[in-house]
Design a protein around this motif. Sequence first.
Motif, short mmCIF file in Angstrom:
data_model
loop_
_atom_site.label_atom_id
_atom_site.label_comp_id
_atom_site.label_asym_id
_atom_site.label_seq_id
_atom_site.Cartn_x
_atom_site.Cartn_y
_atom_site.Cartn_z
N MET A 1 0.84 -1.19 0.00
CA MET A 1 0.00 0.00 0.00
C MET A 1 0.87 1.24 0.00
N VAL A 2 0.52 2.21 -0.83
CA VAL A 2 1.17 3.51 -0.85
C VAL A 2 0.43 4.40 0.15
N LYS A 3 1.18 5.08 1.02
CA LYS A 3 0.54 5.93 2.04
C LYS A 3 0.99 7.37 1.88
N VAL A 4 -0.01 8.28 1.90
CA VAL A 4 0.20 9.70 1.63
C VAL A 4 -0.32 10.52 2.80
N LEU A 5 0.47 11.50 3.24
CA LEU A 5 0.07 12.41 4.32
C LEU A 5 0.20 13.85 3.83
N PHE A 6 -0.89 14.62 4.00
CA PHE A 6 -0.90 16.05 3.65
C PHE A 6 -0.72 16.85 4.93
N VAL A 7 0.10 17.92 4.89
CA VAL A 7 0.40 18.69 6.09
C VAL A 7 0.27 20.18 5.84
N CYS A 8 -0.50 20.85 6.74
CA CYS A 8 -0.55 22.31 6.78
C CYS A 8 -0.27 22.75 8.22
N THR A 9 -0.70 23.91 8.63
CA THR A 9 -0.38 24.42 9.96
C THR A 9 -1.24 23.76 11.04
N GLY A 10 -2.55 23.95 10.98
CA GLY A 10 -3.43 23.47 12.04
C GLY A 10 -4.27 22.27 11.67
N ASN A 11 -4.19 21.83 10.43
CA ASN A 11 -4.94 20.67 9.93
C ASN A 11 -6.45 20.88 9.98
N ILE A 12 -6.88 22.13 9.63
CA ILE A 12 -8.32 22.38 9.56
C ILE A 12 -8.76 23.01 8.24
N CYS A 13 -7.83 23.44 7.40
CA CYS A 13 -8.21 24.06 6.12
C CYS A 13 -7.58 23.34 4.93
N GLU A 19 -6.63 16.09 1.66
CA GLU A 19 -6.92 14.70 2.02
C GLU A 19 -8.25 14.25 1.41
N GLY A 20 -9.28 15.06 1.59
CA GLY A 20 -10.61 14.71 1.08
C GLY A 20 -10.65 14.60 -0.43
N VAL A 21 -10.03 15.55 -1.11
CA VAL A 21 -10.01 15.54 -2.57
C VAL A 21 -9.22 14.34 -3.08
N PHE A 22 -8.06 14.10 -2.48
CA PHE A 22 -7.23 12.98 -2.93
C PHE A 22 -7.93 11.64 -2.65
N ARG A 23 -8.51 11.50 -1.47
CA ARG A 23 -9.23 10.27 -1.13
C ARG A 23 -10.36 10.02 -2.14
N HIS A 24 -11.08 11.09 -2.50
CA HIS A 24 -12.17 11.00 -3.47
C HIS A 24 -11.65 10.49 -4.81
N ARG A 25 -10.51 11.02 -5.26
CA ARG A 25 -9.91 10.57 -6.52
C ARG A 25 -9.43 9.12 -6.44
N VAL A 26 -8.89 8.75 -5.30
CA VAL A 26 -8.43 7.36 -5.10
C VAL A 26 -9.60 6.40 -5.23
N VAL A 27 -10.72 6.74 -4.60
CA VAL A 27 -11.92 5.88 -4.68
C VAL A 27 -12.43 5.83 -6.12
N GLY A 30 -10.68 3.47 -8.27
CA GLY A 30 -10.75 2.08 -7.86
C GLY A 30 -9.53 1.61 -7.08
N LEU A 31 -8.85 2.56 -6.43
CA LEU A 31 -7.62 2.24 -5.71
C LEU A 31 -7.78 2.30 -4.19
N ASP A 32 -9.01 2.41 -3.72
CA ASP A 32 -9.27 2.38 -2.29
C ASP A 32 -8.75 1.06 -1.74
N GLY A 33 -8.00 1.11 -0.67
CA GLY A 33 -7.39 -0.10 -0.15
C GLY A 33 -5.97 -0.32 -0.65
N ARG A 34 -5.61 0.43 -1.69
CA ARG A 34 -4.24 0.33 -2.22
C ARG A 34 -3.45 1.62 -1.98
N ILE A 35 -4.17 2.71 -1.68
CA ILE A 35 -3.54 3.98 -1.34
C ILE A 35 -4.18 4.48 -0.05
N GLY A 36 -3.36 4.68 0.97
CA GLY A 36 -3.83 5.23 2.24
C GLY A 36 -3.63 6.73 2.27
N VAL A 37 -4.57 7.44 2.89
CA VAL A 37 -4.55 8.91 2.88
C VAL A 37 -4.85 9.44 4.27
#
Length: 156
Positions: A1-13, A19-27, A30-37
């Motif tokens: 599994m490929v794992k991806v972490l997005f980082v900003c200052t407070g993790n609220i914007c 994360e949400g946009v990338f997860r949506h694209r992953v799904v 058809g790669l849900d379960g193969r890419i962690g976000v």
Amino acid sequence: MVKVLFVCTGNICRSPTAEGVFRHRVVQAGLDGRIGVDSAGTHGYHIGEPPDPRSQQAAKARGVDLSGLRARKVTPEDFYEFDHILAMDDGHLAHLRRMAPADARAAVTLFLDDAPDVGVRETPDPYYGDARGFERVFDLCEQGAAGLLARVRPDR
């Protein structure tokens, strides 16, 4: 599994939007379960809080649900857990590189490096602005997510 972490200052914007946009694209790919976000902040200002309501509204208007996400702070363990850590701006990038253990396995880069045609290197912080700033961040995240997925997808 490929794992991806997005980082900003407070993790609220920015990073939960990415994360949400990338997860949506992953799904969609058809790669849900193969890419962690996941996403995190360089600082613990908002630990346990959901994304900013304006981020959630901008995302929901485009079919992406951020409501289940909760802010957390990036940890040294993240550098071993994730393959790719994406900073939203140069300040985050410098912070992450300073805190990375010497034997870390994660590649630490700027998120928008995967979207060279957007005309900016950094994802701007919309926190102190109006709804247009959150829409702009969503637009940038869509383009960055497309480029990132093309680069890291395990089936290419």
